[in-house]
Scaffold this motif. Structure first.
Motif, PDB file in Angstrom:
ATOM      1  N   UNK A 172      -5.195  10.318 -14.806  1.00 34.25           N
ATOM      2  CA  UNK A 172      -5.071   9.068 -14.092  1.00 34.25           C
ATOM      3  C   UNK A 172      -4.711   7.809 -14.861  1.00 34.25           C
ATOM      4  N   UNK A 173      -3.805   7.230 -14.264  1.00 33.22           N
ATOM      5  CA  UNK A 173      -3.450   5.890 -15.006  1.00 33.22           C
ATOM      6  C   UNK A 173      -3.423   4.634 -14.131  1.00 33.22           C
ATOM      7  N   UNK A 174      -4.081   4.537 -13.178  1.00 32.86           N
ATOM      8  CA  UNK A 174      -4.148   3.329 -12.156  1.00 32.86           C
ATOM      9  C   UNK A 174      -4.043   3.702 -10.730  1.00 32.86           C
ATOM     10  N   UNK A 175      -4.003   2.769 -10.035  1.00 30.79           N
ATOM     11  CA  UNK A 175      -3.777   3.102  -8.430  1.00 30.79           C
ATOM     12  C   UNK A 175      -2.630   2.657  -7.872  1.00 30.79           C
ATOM     13  N   UNK A 176      -2.151   3.212  -7.034  1.00 34.87           N
ATOM     14  CA  UNK A 176      -1.006   2.856  -6.107  1.00 34.87           C
ATOM     15  C   UNK A 176      -1.400   2.511  -4.748  1.00 34.87           C
ATOM     16  N   UNK A 177      -0.921   1.165  -4.195  1.00 36.94           N
ATOM     17  CA  UNK A 177      -1.516   0.932  -2.656  1.00 36.94           C
ATOM     18  C   UNK A 177      -0.243   0.583  -1.984  1.00 36.94           C
ATOM     19  N   UNK A 178      -0.460   1.429  -0.878  1.00 36.15           N
ATOM     20  CA  UNK A 178       1.055   1.535   0.131  1.00 36.15           C
ATOM     21  C   UNK A 178       0.642   0.482   1.501  1.00 36.15           C
ATOM     22  N   UNK A 179       1.474  -0.223   1.805  1.00 33.59           N
ATOM     23  CA  UNK A 179       1.195  -1.170   3.004  1.00 33.59           C
ATOM     24  C   UNK A 179       2.242  -0.933   3.986  1.00 33.59           C
ATOM     25  N   UNK A 180       1.697  -0.716   5.198  1.00 32.88           N
ATOM     26  CA  UNK A 180       2.942  -0.526   6.386  1.00 32.88           C
ATOM     27  C   UNK A 180       2.494  -1.361   7.431  1.00 32.88           C
ATOM     28  N   UNK A 181       3.625  -2.276   7.746  1.00 35.87           N
ATOM     29  CA  UNK A 181       3.185  -3.155   8.615  1.00 35.87           C
ATOM     30  C   UNK A 181       4.442  -3.045   9.955  1.00 35.87           C
ATOM     31  N   UNK A 182       3.855  -2.887  11.155  1.00 31.30           N
ATOM     32  CA  UNK A 182       4.774  -2.435  12.220  1.00 31.30           C
ATOM     33  C   UNK A 182       4.518  -3.847  13.412  1.00 31.30           C
TER      34      UNK A 182
END
Length: 169
Positions: free
Chosen positions: A92-102
């Motif tokens: 584990x090297x960190x976190x990824x955050x994905x955001x999707x706005x419609x």
């Protein structure tokens, strides 16, 4: 490099250069296929940490090619055949955050056409995952892993106490 190949492919296609009709298109396809094949066969090793006694290398892409490069890096640091891989795997090297706005807009006009109403609807979704990377930890020297032998020696043993005095007569 891939951008150069793609832009060259596009310029060949636009100019129509080459012998015969449509040969620029064929050349572009061959260039693109070659570039994709090169990328698929690539593997890289990136030094993450280096100390006097070892280090950590991150592998990306083709595992075989990346490990070849990692072996070269370790040999350059420690000397040929003078290193030991003590740990290898996904970390584990960190976190990824994905955001999707419609966002959507709807309009409605009355039957007689005099009035129009509109509304906007927005929905958002967000997800977070643990980012991982394949890493190799190594130690210079061909011996045991660091810490496997226990703590270093503490020094010379304490001196023996003097013998007791002889009994009084």
């Amino acid at each position: 490099m891939l951008q150069q190949i793609v832009s060259r492919s596009r310029s060949l296609h636009r100019s129509g250069s080459g012998s015969g009709t449509g040969s620029g298109s064929r050349v572009g396809r061959y260039l693109m296929a070659g570039a994709l094949a090169m990328l698929a066969a690539c593997g890289t090793a990136r030094v993450i940490q280096r100390t006097q006694v070892g280090g950590v290398i991150e592998l990306n892409g083709d595992p075989g090619k990346a490990m070849e490069q990692a072996n070269e890096e370790m040999a350059a640091h420690c000397g040929p055949n003078n290193f030991t891989v003590v740990q290898e795997g996904e970390e584990a090297i960190g976190t990824d955050t994905y955001t999707n706005v419609d966002e959507s807009t709807a309009s409605k006009t009355s039957r007689n056409g005099r009035r129009t109403t509109s509304g906007t609807s927005t929905s958002a979704q967000q997800s977070t995952r643990t980012a991982t990377a394949w890493r190799v930890h190594y130690q210079c020297g061909g011996g045991e892993a660091i810490g496997a032998a226990g703590p270093p020696p503490a020094g010379p043993p304490p001196a023996e106490p003097p013998p007791p005095p002889p009994p009084a007569r």
